[in-house]
Design a protein around this motif. Structure first.
Motif, PDB file in Angstrom:
ATOM      1  N   TRP A   1      13.573   5.676  -2.986  1.00  0.00           N
ATOM      2  CA  TRP A   1      14.823   4.916  -2.898  1.00  0.00           C
ATOM      3  C   TRP A   1      15.692   5.322  -1.722  1.00  0.00           C
ATOM      4  O   TRP A   1      16.273   4.469  -1.072  1.00  0.00           O
ATOM      5  CB  TRP A   1      15.602   5.042  -4.208  1.00  0.00           C
TER       6      TRP A   1
ATOM      7  N   TYR B   1      12.544   7.639   1.688  1.00  0.00           N
ATOM      8  CA  TYR B   1      11.505   6.789   2.283  1.00  0.00           C
ATOM      9  C   TYR B   1      12.171   5.625   3.010  1.00  0.00           C
ATOM     10  O   TYR B   1      11.768   5.251   4.115  1.00  0.00           O
ATOM     11  CB  TYR B   1      10.553   6.273   1.194  1.00  0.00           C
TER      12      TYR B   1
ATOM     13  N   ASP C   1      12.024   4.702   6.951  1.00  0.00           N
ATOM     14  CA  ASP C   1      11.778   3.336   7.436  1.00  0.00           C
ATOM     15  C   ASP C   1      12.871   2.909   8.417  1.00  0.00           C
ATOM     16  O   ASP C   1      12.607   2.245   9.413  1.00  0.00           O
ATOM     17  CB  ASP C   1      11.747   2.343   6.260  1.00  0.00           C
TER      18      ASP C   1
ATOM     19  N   GLY D   1      12.423   4.013  11.763  1.00  0.00           N
ATOM     20  CA  GLY D   1      11.462   3.126  12.417  1.00  0.00           C
ATOM     21  C   GLY D   1      12.115   1.863  12.942  1.00  0.00           C
ATOM     22  O   GLY D   1      11.983   1.540  14.123  1.00  0.00           O
TER      23      GLY D   1
ATOM     24  N   TYR E   1      10.467  10.617  16.938  1.00  0.00           N
ATOM     25  CA  TYR E   1      10.343  12.001  16.452  1.00  0.00           C
ATOM     26  C   TYR E   1       8.870  12.395  16.504  1.00  0.00           C
ATOM     27  O   TYR E   1       8.006  11.526  16.640  1.00  0.00           O
ATOM     28  CB  TYR E   1      10.953  12.153  15.048  1.00  0.00           C
TER      29      TYR E   1
ATOM     30  N   ILE F   1       3.992  10.974   2.153  1.00  0.00           N
ATOM     31  CA  ILE F   1       3.484  10.474   0.882  1.00  0.00           C
ATOM     32  C   ILE F   1       4.693  10.063   0.052  1.00  0.00           C
ATOM     33  O   ILE F   1       5.635  10.838  -0.117  1.00  0.00           O
ATOM     34  CB  ILE F   1       2.651  11.555   0.161  1.00  0.00           C
TER      35      ILE F   1
ATOM     36  N   ARG G   1       9.484  13.861  -9.195  1.00  0.00           N
ATOM     37  CA  ARG G   1       8.056  13.696  -9.482  1.00  0.00           C
ATOM     38  C   ARG G   1       7.233  14.766  -8.764  1.00  0.00           C
ATOM     39  O   ARG G   1       6.070  14.979  -9.077  1.00  0.00           O
ATOM     40  CB  ARG G   1       7.608  12.288  -9.035  1.00  0.00           C
TER      41      ARG G   1
ATOM     42  N   HIS H   1      18.729   7.744  -7.489  1.00  0.00           N
ATOM     43  CA  HIS H   1      18.470   6.476  -8.170  1.00  0.00           C
ATOM     44  C   HIS H   1      18.275   6.702  -9.666  1.00  0.00           C
ATOM     45  O   HIS H   1      18.529   5.817 -10.473  1.00  0.00           O
ATOM     46  CB  HIS H   1      17.219   5.842  -7.547  1.00  0.00           C
TER      47      HIS H   1
ATOM     48  N   SER I   1       5.944  -1.198   6.274  1.00  0.00           N
ATOM     49  CA  SER I   1       6.319  -0.414   5.103  1.00  0.00           C
ATOM     50  C   SER I   1       5.960  -1.181   3.827  1.00  0.00           C
ATOM     51  O   SER I   1       6.146  -2.387   3.762  1.00  0.00           O
ATOM     52  CB  SER I   1       7.819  -0.145   5.133  1.00  0.00           C
ATOM     53  N   PRO I   2       5.506  -0.467   2.793  1.00  0.00           N
ATOM     54  CA  PRO I   2       5.256  -1.157   1.519  1.00  0.00           C
ATOM     55  C   PRO I   2       6.529  -1.790   0.964  1.00  0.00           C
ATOM     56  O   PRO I   2       6.459  -2.731   0.180  1.00  0.00           O
ATOM     57  CB  PRO I   2       4.748  -0.041   0.600  1.00  0.00           C
ATOM     58  N   ARG I   3       7.674  -1.270   1.382  1.00  0.00           N
ATOM     59  CA  ARG I   3       8.942  -1.864   0.949  1.00  0.00           C
ATOM     60  C   ARG I   3       9.089  -3.277   1.499  1.00  0.00           C
ATOM     61  O   ARG I   3       9.898  -4.054   1.031  1.00  0.00           O
ATOM     62  CB  ARG I   3      10.115  -1.005   1.405  1.00  0.00           C
TER      63      ARG I   3
ATOM     64  N   GLU J   1       4.441  -4.999   0.222  1.00  0.00           N
ATOM     65  CA  GLU J   1       3.533  -4.628  -0.858  1.00  0.00           C
ATOM     66  C   GLU J   1       3.342  -5.792  -1.831  1.00  0.00           C
ATOM     67  O   GLU J   1       2.229  -6.120  -2.227  1.00  0.00           O
ATOM     68  CB  GLU J   1       4.069  -3.394  -1.588  1.00  0.00           C
TER      69      GLU J   1
ATOM     70  N   ASN K   1       1.716   2.876   5.774  1.00  0.00           N
ATOM     71  CA  ASN K   1       2.864   2.486   6.599  1.00  0.00           C
ATOM     72  C   ASN K   1       2.657   3.002   8.031  1.00  0.00           C
ATOM     73  O   ASN K   1       3.047   4.116   8.365  1.00  0.00           O
ATOM     74  CB  ASN K   1       4.122   3.087   5.965  1.00  0.00           C
TER      75      ASN K   1
ATOM     76  N   GLU L   1       6.761   1.214  10.594  1.00  0.00           N
ATOM     77  CA  GLU L   1       8.054   1.904  10.501  1.00  0.00           C
ATOM     78  C   GLU L   1       7.907   3.424  10.643  1.00  0.00           C
ATOM     79  O   GLU L   1       8.774   4.081  11.201  1.00  0.00           O
ATOM     80  CB  GLU L   1       8.739   1.601   9.157  1.00  0.00           C
ATOM     81  N   GLN L   2       6.819   3.973  10.068  1.00  0.00           N
ATOM     82  CA  GLN L   2       6.697   5.434  10.085  1.00  0.00           C
ATOM     83  C   GLN L   2       5.635   5.912  11.067  1.00  0.00           C
ATOM     84  O   GLN L   2       5.174   7.044  10.978  1.00  0.00           O
ATOM     85  CB  GLN L   2       6.448   5.943   8.656  1.00  0.00           C
TER      86      GLN L   2
ATOM     87  N   LEU M   1      -3.015   8.338   7.789  1.00  0.00           N
ATOM     88  CA  LEU M   1      -2.283   7.630   6.729  1.00  0.00           C
ATOM     89  C   LEU M   1      -3.178   6.589   6.066  1.00  0.00           C
ATOM     90  O   LEU M   1      -3.148   6.410   4.842  1.00  0.00           O
ATOM     91  CB  LEU M   1      -1.023   6.960   7.306  1.00  0.00           C
TER      92      LEU M   1
ATOM     93  N   THR N   1      19.005  -1.672  -4.561  1.00  0.00           N
ATOM     94  CA  THR N   1      17.771  -1.011  -4.976  1.00  0.00           C
ATOM     95  C   THR N   1      17.663  -0.932  -6.491  1.00  0.00           C
ATOM     96  O   THR N   1      16.628  -0.562  -7.017  1.00  0.00           O
ATOM     97  CB  THR N   1      17.671   0.403  -4.382  1.00  0.00           C
ATOM     98  N   THR N   2      18.737  -1.259  -7.211  1.00  0.00           N
ATOM     99  CA  THR N   2      18.631  -1.322  -8.665  1.00  0.00           C
ATOM    100  C   THR N   2      18.499  -2.780  -9.074  1.00  0.00           C
ATOM    101  O   THR N   2      19.388  -3.596  -8.812  1.00  0.00           O
ATOM    102  CB  THR N   2      19.858  -0.672  -9.338  1.00  0.00           C
TER     103      THR N   2
ATOM    104  N   PHE O   1       1.243   6.620 -10.043  1.00  0.00           N
ATOM    105  CA  PHE O   1       1.583   7.818  -9.257  1.00  0.00           C
ATOM    106  C   PHE O   1       0.966   9.021  -9.957  1.00  0.00           C
ATOM    107  O   PHE O   1       1.626  10.021 -10.197  1.00  0.00           O
ATOM    108  CB  PHE O   1       3.095   7.960  -9.106  1.00  0.00           C
TER     109      PHE O   1
ATOM    110  N   GLN P   1      -4.347  11.468  -1.797  1.00  0.00           N
ATOM    111  CA  GLN P   1      -3.546  11.162  -0.613  1.00  0.00           C
ATOM    112  C   GLN P   1      -3.308  12.410   0.236  1.00  0.00           C
ATOM    113  O   GLN P   1      -3.375  12.361   1.466  1.00  0.00           O
ATOM    114  CB  GLN P   1      -2.191  10.612  -1.076  1.00  0.00           C
TER     115      GLN P   1
END
Lengths: 150, 575
Positions: free
Chosen positions: A14, A17, A21, A24, A30, A37, A44, A72, B72-74, B77, B98, B101-102, B120, B457-458, B561, B569
């Motif tokens: 949230w 990551y 992004d 980016g 950088y 990951i 978690r 979050h 990005s998966p955001r 996905e 990703n 972006e990354q 990745l 995001t919620t 996860f 990973q």
């Protein structure tokens, strides 16, 4: 060839990551040493993830979560912080330098902060040199006669 | 178990990725990995032909896993999960790497960027082999909506929903509707009266049987999840009965809590608070609404000076532009000229931001109406001082004028400081109550700044108006009605789909230690006294994974996860 650190980054979905992004989309440059990951929350991140990354040859592990008060999931980042403090003691016993495992708060709007953290961490680990696990592993996988012929 | 057959797709994203990352080399190298059945690159994987390529490959080559290395998966996905669904396989047999972006956007060196992108993608390939088929859950969508804030944003959102026949609880902290707009006289650039804009909407809100208006109230707590929130609304602090609380069942929340004006007292160099006729834009607005422009001494001023960017676009205060002040300043020039035709108006600006529809024409009109425009430098400021007795004006302003390169002194009887917008001091409390984030300036963060500007995001929490960033009335209204439209779409479906990602306890491994029970912020982990085992209530679980990492017996699995997936990973990025 100069030493290039391998850093595994565990980033919460949230804040951090999204922050990475944003670095980016803002094209903030950088070093390419960090491999990210994604997890849903920094809470978690099981300490075994960090240990496994180090055992598998990471020179550093970066854990990023939301700023305190901005999680979050309300308080997951506090749990991550507590685990991190305990983990540091264990790592210290293993002889892993403190700078190799780092916890940082990066919000979704802090692309710049993420880039700075990665840059700084890469430099610090570059100065430290490879992690002892990586050195041990590489030595173990090298045929013995090579040592002799030197 | 059926053989794992993975399709790997490396997106060029035009040149966004391919410029730095050697996509073909990655493809060639990764195609040799075990279980990889197909590996391809394509210009734009998210395009229709790109998605069709995946669908066709799944069918032709019997693929049962897909990896897309792209943005990005955001971002995409969901797009690719849908493609898997179209091809008839479970959407969770998908993983994204990703590499935009990354990777390609943040690294310039082709060699290291390609190595990273490959790592990745390899991690995604190793991970996806451990993916399990998951089914999304469905929950009922409560058709009621909670709207926080009774300004133009809240009124617009509430009306859109209520006039479609759905209940709205409109919660306003003060004792009246209209918010900051109610403090404004005319609006730029069309010079509509703010009062006219508001009275019609306020009357419609008050008359609508679907709107339950709750003045002098505020949100005390919010629990639950999208479609099924429980809100407690009580009396706003200070005034009102503290015992009178309402428990509301709502499906969505629209946060329209607005802004507060920058406190001009924080800027010392304009003499605000010391020189009696240095006023803020809101104080001047009040004079305009009362039709009584007078100095503190009761005189009609002759010389006016308007200073832009007070607290905005500055190193010391707020770095951002407040967007509405430039046009408001021009509106003042208009209103002053029509109220006091013989007056002189100087406008001291840094840059004139006239970006909106009709704004440039309005600016030209003001120039033709003989407003004196003086440009001052960013991070400089005009100096305001008291004039000597006998001078024709009360104050003198010294400005280092940028276009002429000269230092100019202008007279002023009244100085109007165009104060910018800032996040309300209680915006952090509201953010925590509804679980949304704020940026460094305190504005609420949208789910995606360009593509999803009213969602957060919620799930189920929307933002509209100036609580998200400074904006003008048309943008505010558009956002509020967009949020309402998003909610109406969900109400029409009656059910909402919830990601199949949640934690579950393996009863055979659980020792009943109950460490997880108190960890869950949503009280989703229950203890079965009979079996002496913990159990996760999937409807309440939000999949943070705190309990998973804490379980000493590894008895809790975070679906999608899992430890195995993340270990794979880790191996992938380090190999």
């Amino acid at each position: 060839m100069s030493f290039e650190p391998k850093i595994v980054g565990f980033l919460c979905n949230w804040c951090s990551y999204a922050g990475a992004d944003l670095a980016g989309t803002s094209r903030i440059q950088y070093p390419a040493n960090v491999r990210v990951i994604r997890v849903m929350c920094s809470a978690r991140i099981d300490p075994t993830f960090v240990l496994k990354a180090l055992r598998d040859g990471a020179d550093g592990v970066l854990i990023c979560g939301c700023h305190p008060g901005d999680c979050h999931y309300t308080e997951g980042n506090y749990k991550a912080l507590r685990r991190y403090e305990l983990l540091k003691q264990t790592l210290c016993a293993f002889g892993i330098e403190e700078a190799r495992v780092r916890l940082e708060w990066v919000s979704a709007s802090e692309g710049q902060v993420f880039a700075e953290v990665v840059t700084d961490m890469t430099e610090k680990i570059r100065a430290l040199g490879p992690s002892r696990f990586r050195v041990e592993q590489e030595n173990a996988s090298q045929p013995v006669h090579q040592e002799v012929t030197k | 178990m059926e053989e794992v057959r993975i399709g790997v797709y490396v997106c060029n994203c035009g040149t966004n990725i391919a410029k730095v990352v050697d996509c073909d080399a990655i493809c060639a190298s990764l195609s040799k990995m075990p279980n990889v059945a197909v590996a391809r690159t394509y210009k734009y994987m998210c395009s229709t032909p790109g998605q069709e390529m995946i669908v066709e490959d799944i069918r032709k080559n019997n693929l049962n896993r897909v990896v897309v290395a792209a943005c990005s998966p955001r971002m995409h996905e969901r797009t690719f999960r849908k493609a898997l669904q179209t091809a008839g396989i479970n959407p969770y047999f998908f993983e994204m790497a990703n590499i935009r972006e990354q990777c390609s956007w943040v690294h310039e060196n082709e060699e290291t960027a390609t190595a990273k992108a490959e790592a990745l993608t390899r991690a995604a390939i190793l991970r996806v082999a451990h993916h399990e088929p998951l089914e999304n859950l469905y929950a009922d969508m409560c058709p009621s909506t909670l709207v926080l804030g009774g300004g133009i944003a809240g009124l617009s959102a509430a009306l859109e929903l209520a006039e479609s026949g759905h209940p709205v609880f409109l919660v306003e902290k003060t004792d009246r509707l209209g918010g900051n707009l109610a403090r404004v006289d005319l609006t730029a650039p069309h010079l509509y009266s703010a009062r006219d804009l508001l009275t019609d909407r306020i009357a419609r809100v008050r008359a609508n049987p679907y709107v339950q208006l709750m003045l002098e109230s505020e949100l005390k707590s919010l629990s639950g999840f999208v479609g099924n929130f429980t809100a407690i609304v009580g009396a706003a602090k200070k005034n009102g009965d503290p015992h009178k609380e309402h428990v509301l069942e709502v499906g969505s929340v629209v946060v329209c809590t607005g802004y507060k004006e920058f406190d001009a007292g924080r800027v010392t160099h304009f003499g605000y608070g010391k020189l009696p006729n240095v006023v803020t834009s809101f104080e001047f607005e009040k004079m305009l609404r009362e039709g009584n422009i007078r100095t503190k001494e009761g005189r009609i001023p002759e010389y006016f000076a308007i200073v832009h960017c007070v607290g905005s676009r500055s190193r010391d205060f707020h770095g951002y532009c407040s967007r509405v002040c430039c046009m408001t300043a021009l509106k003042y020039a208009h209103e002053i000229k029509s109220a006091i035709p013989n007056s002189y108006v100087s406008d001291l600006y840094i840059d004139m931001h006239a970006f909106g529809k009709g704004h440039e024409d309005f600016y030209r009109g003001s120039s033709e109406a003989k407003t004196l425009f003086l440009m001052y430098g960013k991070n400089e400021h005009p100096v305001i001082k008291r004039a000597q007795p006998g001078e024709e004006s009360e104050m003198l302003i010294e400005v280092n004028e940028q276009l002429s390169g000269e230092t100019i002194e202008i007279p002023a009887d009244m100085v109007i400081l165009m104060v910018g917008m800032e996040a309300r001091s209680e915006s952090g409390d509201v953010a925590r109550l509804v679980n949304i984030s704020q940026d460094k300036d305190g504005w609420y963060i949208e789910s995606h700044p360009k593509l999803d500007p009213v969602a957060t995001t919620t799930e189920g929490i929307f933002i509209a108006g100036t609580c998200a960033a400074p904006k003008d009335i048309p943008d505010t209204v558009a956002q509020a009605r967009a949020a309402a439209a998003r909610i109406l779409g969900r109400i029409a479906k009656q059910k909402i789909e919830i990601d199949a990602v949640f934690a579950e306890v393996d009863e055979d491994l659980c020792s009943g230690c109950r460490v997880c029970n108190s960890l869950c912020p949503y009280s989703a982990v229950e203890f079965d006294e009979e079996k002496k085992r913990s159990r996760v209530n999937s409807a309440l679980c939000k999949a943070c994974g705190a309990c998973v990492a804490a379980c000493p017996s590894c008895a809790i699995k975070a679906r999608h996860f899992t430890d195995r997936q993340i270990f794979a990973q880790i191996e992938g990025v380090l190999r």
